[in-house]
Scaffold this motif. Sequence first.
Motif, PDB file in Angstrom:
ATOM      1  N   ASP A  75       0.537  -0.672   0.313  1.00  0.00           N
ATOM      2  CA  ASP A  75       0.236  -0.037  -0.015  1.00  0.00           C
ATOM      3  C   ASP A  75       1.239   0.815  -0.087  1.00  0.00           C
ATOM      4  O   ASP A  75       0.848   1.897   0.774  1.00  0.00           O
ATOM      5  N   ALA A 137      -6.307   8.132  10.016  1.00  0.00           N
ATOM      6  CA  ALA A 137      -7.409   7.284   8.927  1.00  0.00           C
ATOM      7  C   ALA A 137      -6.130   6.646   8.575  1.00  0.00           C
ATOM      8  O   ALA A 137      -6.389   5.224   7.951  1.00  0.00           O
ATOM      9  N   GLU A 141      -5.546   2.521   8.483  1.00  0.00           N
ATOM     10  CA  GLU A 141      -5.726   1.809   7.259  1.00  0.00           C
ATOM     11  C   GLU A 141      -4.631   0.849   6.967  1.00  0.00           C
ATOM     12  O   GLU A 141      -4.907  -0.427   6.775  1.00  0.00           O
ATOM     13  N   LYS A 142      -3.344   1.183   7.308  1.00  0.00           N
ATOM     14  CA  LYS A 142      -1.832   0.500   6.500  1.00  0.00           C
ATOM     15  C   LYS A 142      -1.944  -0.694   7.525  1.00  0.00           C
ATOM     16  O   LYS A 142      -1.315  -1.213   7.207  1.00  0.00           O
ATOM     17  N   ALA A 144      -3.746  -2.521   9.984  1.00  0.00           N
ATOM     18  CA  ALA A 144      -4.698  -2.741   9.441  1.00  0.00           C
ATOM     19  C   ALA A 144      -4.329  -3.525   8.131  1.00  0.00           C
ATOM     20  O   ALA A 144      -4.753  -5.015   8.585  1.00  0.00           O
ATOM     21  N   ARG A 145      -4.375  -3.210   7.338  1.00  0.00           N
ATOM     22  CA  ARG A 145      -4.191  -4.040   6.173  1.00  0.00           C
ATOM     23  C   ARG A 145      -3.084  -4.642   6.553  1.00  0.00           C
ATOM     24  O   ARG A 145      -2.554  -6.544   5.434  1.00  0.00           O
ATOM     25  N   GLN A 177      -9.087   5.044  14.641  1.00  0.00           N
ATOM     26  CA  GLN A 177      -7.935   3.976  14.382  1.00  0.00           C
ATOM     27  C   GLN A 177      -7.980   3.007  15.718  1.00  0.00           C
ATOM     28  O   GLN A 177      -7.025   1.763  15.407  1.00  0.00           O
ATOM     29  N   LYS A 180     -10.612   0.077  15.696  1.00  0.00           N
ATOM     30  CA  LYS A 180      -9.906  -0.207  14.173  1.00  0.00           C
ATOM     31  C   LYS A 180      -8.638  -1.722  14.323  1.00  0.00           C
ATOM     32  O   LYS A 180      -8.720  -2.599  14.379  1.00  0.00           O
ATOM     33  N   THR A 181      -7.544  -0.273  15.019  1.00  0.00           N
ATOM     34  CA  THR A 181      -5.986  -1.393  15.006  1.00  0.00           C
ATOM     35  C   THR A 181      -6.544  -2.517  16.393  1.00  0.00           C
ATOM     36  O   THR A 181      -5.891  -3.235  15.948  1.00  0.00           O
ATOM     37  N   LYS A 184      -8.363  -5.878  14.784  1.00  0.00           N
ATOM     38  CA  LYS A 184      -7.810  -6.937  14.044  1.00  0.00           C
ATOM     39  C   LYS A 184      -6.610  -7.004  14.742  1.00  0.00           C
ATOM     40  O   LYS A 184      -6.236  -8.815  14.485  1.00  0.00           O
TER      41      LYS A 184
END
Length: 284
Positions: A75, A137, A141-142, A144-145, A177, A180-181, A184
């Motif tokens: 990414d 964000a 997101e990075k 999480a991916r 985040q 989110k993290t 994950k």
Amino acid sequence: MAWFKRTEKGIQTPTEDKKDVPKGLWYKSPTGKIIDQDELARNLWVSPEDDFHVRIGSKEYFEILFDNNEFKELDAKMTAKDPLNFVDTKKYSDRLKDAIEKTGLKDAVRTAVGKSKGKDLVVCCMDFAFIGGSMGAVVGEKIARGIDYSIKNKIPFLMISKSGGARMMEAAYSLMQLAKTSAKLAQLSEAKIPYISLCTDPTTGGTTASYAMLGDINISEPGALIGFAGPRVVRDTTGKDLPEGFQTAEFVLEHGFLDFIAHRKELKNKINLYLDLILNQDIR
């Protein structure tokens, strides 16, 4: 004016343009030690005089951890937006453009996968040079991916934190985040894939309140600042003097929030040793 320029001797360089030593050739550590930059780089950016660990970024950590500095970045082109049209002393959109131009980075974290001591490893590494390593964000997101990649390919995950905390220019988007993290990482744990968290200087704010303290093993470099609010804020809020070494890696280790402190020269060996022990495989 002629006397200042020494025109009679043919010397016309203005004083402000003169340089006795090229900028960046020497580094001065907080204890006042002067080190040649080339020697510092050869020593993995650790001062040989006082063992001070200089702040470095993803480029240097990838060089340290990946065999022959060979890796695939994940990414790599993901960049932040400005959905709130946020403005403080300048527009957030302008701040992002300036940070990208100044650092050559797309945001405050890079994710890569490669071999470390012969085995695959996913590394997410924050860059403090990009708006103080703040977590927006894109950072969430990075990460999480990166975790998704670890789960899909059954590869251990390493997070290198270096951050001032949540990126307030993104308001609630940034704070989301943390959850989110953390969610994950719970999935990573359920998949029984090892997660090592490396806290470097500084690891503070929302970073500490989420993924930085959720490792199967939490480690740090010597002398790193680790905490939620900074020492000044804590002191002003409590009205009390703080203990010596407050929020240093050594203080945090003593109080049970870290498992180990690893010297930068030993990072690659130590991280892979911990992974071998967790996975119950032959020690590399």
